[in-house]
Scaffold this motif. Structure first.
Motif, PDB file in Angstrom:
ATOM      1  N   VAL A   2     -62.987 -37.675 -78.066  1.00  0.00           N
ATOM      2  CA  VAL A   2     -62.675 -36.248 -78.020  1.00  0.00           C
ATOM      3  C   VAL A   2     -61.551 -35.963 -79.007  1.00  0.00           C
ATOM      4  N   ASP A   3     -61.794 -35.036 -79.934  1.00  0.00           N
ATOM      5  CA  ASP A   3     -60.751 -34.587 -80.862  1.00  0.00           C
ATOM      6  C   ASP A   3     -59.975 -33.453 -80.217  1.00  0.00           C
ATOM      7  N   ILE A   4     -58.665 -33.561 -80.245  1.00  0.00           N
ATOM      8  CA  ILE A   4     -57.781 -32.531 -79.696  1.00  0.00           C
ATOM      9  C   ILE A   4     -56.936 -31.972 -80.838  1.00  0.00           C
ATOM     10  N   GLY A 116     -60.618 -43.630 -69.297  1.00  0.00           N
ATOM     11  CA  GLY A 116     -61.470 -44.330 -70.242  1.00  0.00           C
ATOM     12  C   GLY A 116     -61.843 -43.519 -71.473  1.00  0.00           C
ATOM     13  N   THR A 117     -61.697 -42.192 -71.401  1.00  0.00           N
ATOM     14  CA  THR A 117     -62.025 -41.349 -72.553  1.00  0.00           C
ATOM     15  C   THR A 117     -61.096 -41.673 -73.717  1.00  0.00           C
ATOM     16  N   ARG A 118     -61.690 -41.803 -74.904  1.00  0.00           N
ATOM     17  CA  ARG A 118     -60.881 -42.006 -76.109  1.00  0.00           C
ATOM     18  C   ARG A 118     -60.545 -40.644 -76.697  1.00  0.00           C
ATOM     19  N   VAL A 119     -59.327 -40.518 -77.197  1.00  0.00           N
ATOM     20  CA  VAL A 119     -58.829 -39.242 -77.703  1.00  0.00           C
ATOM     21  C   VAL A 119     -58.201 -39.455 -79.072  1.00  0.00           C
ATOM     22  N   ARG A 120     -58.537 -38.534 -79.967  1.00  0.00           N
ATOM     23  CA  ARG A 120     -57.907 -38.516 -81.291  1.00  0.00           C
ATOM     24  C   ARG A 120     -57.263 -37.142 -81.455  1.00  0.00           C
ATOM     25  N   PHE A 121     -55.975 -37.127 -81.769  1.00  0.00           N
ATOM     26  CA  PHE A 121     -55.275 -35.879 -82.034  1.00  0.00           C
ATOM     27  C   PHE A 121     -55.389 -35.568 -83.521  1.00  0.00           C
ATOM     28  N   VAL A 122     -55.666 -34.311 -83.825  1.00  0.00           N
ATOM     29  CA  VAL A 122     -55.785 -33.858 -85.213  1.00  0.00           C
ATOM     30  C   VAL A 122     -54.886 -32.639 -85.404  1.00  0.00           C
ATOM     31  N   VAL A 123     -54.393 -32.477 -86.631  1.00  0.00           N
ATOM     32  CA  VAL A 123     -53.553 -31.319 -86.926  1.00  0.00           C
ATOM     33  C   VAL A 123     -54.431 -30.075 -86.879  1.00  0.00           C
TER      34      VAL A 123
END
Length: 126
Positions: A2-4, A116-123
């Motif tokens: 999930v991209d945040i 367990g969810t993988r998270v990627r933070f984006v600007v």
């Protein structure tokens, strides 16, 4: 995964950089280059405790919690990153804010982020 999206303008961003003895841009670079994973959810419904392997963003909680932290605040404390799902008190270091809704009781699955969810933070906006 999930991209945040995050607007990195949190009230404690400069203090986090100072504590870590790095620049604000380096805080953002470390935060966005880390692949985070939800370890558990708690404190408030939908509040994810995220851990990131190899990240060097450990900062202490505030000694005196804030009375009110805005919903969507992205924050750091000790080894964790979290996202406040609603307005609430909180003692974590605020580094930014997201427009992603991490808790919505009207959805079939109210929590966007579960263990367990993988998270990627984006600007945000990039």
């Amino acid at each position: 995964l999930v991209d945040i999206p995050v607007a990195y303008d949190g009230a404690d961003l400069a203090a986090v950089a100072g504590h870590l003895r790095i620049g604000i841009e380096e805080v953002i670079a470390r935060h966005t280059s880390t692949l985070w994973r939800v370890a558990f959810v708690g404190f408030a419904p939908g509040f994810p405790y995220l851990v990131g392997a190899g990240t060097d963003l450990r900062v202490p909680r505030h000694r005196q919690p804030r009375v009110s932290v805005p919903a969507g605040s992205v924050a750091l404390a000790d080894e964790y990153c979290g996202i406040y799902p609603r307005v609430s008190p909180g003692g974590w270091q605020l580094i930014g804010v997201t427009t992603s809704t991490v808790w919505d009781p009207t959805r079939a699955d109210p929590a966007l982020l579960t263990p367990g969810t993988r998270v990627r933070f984006v600007v945000a906006g990039q």
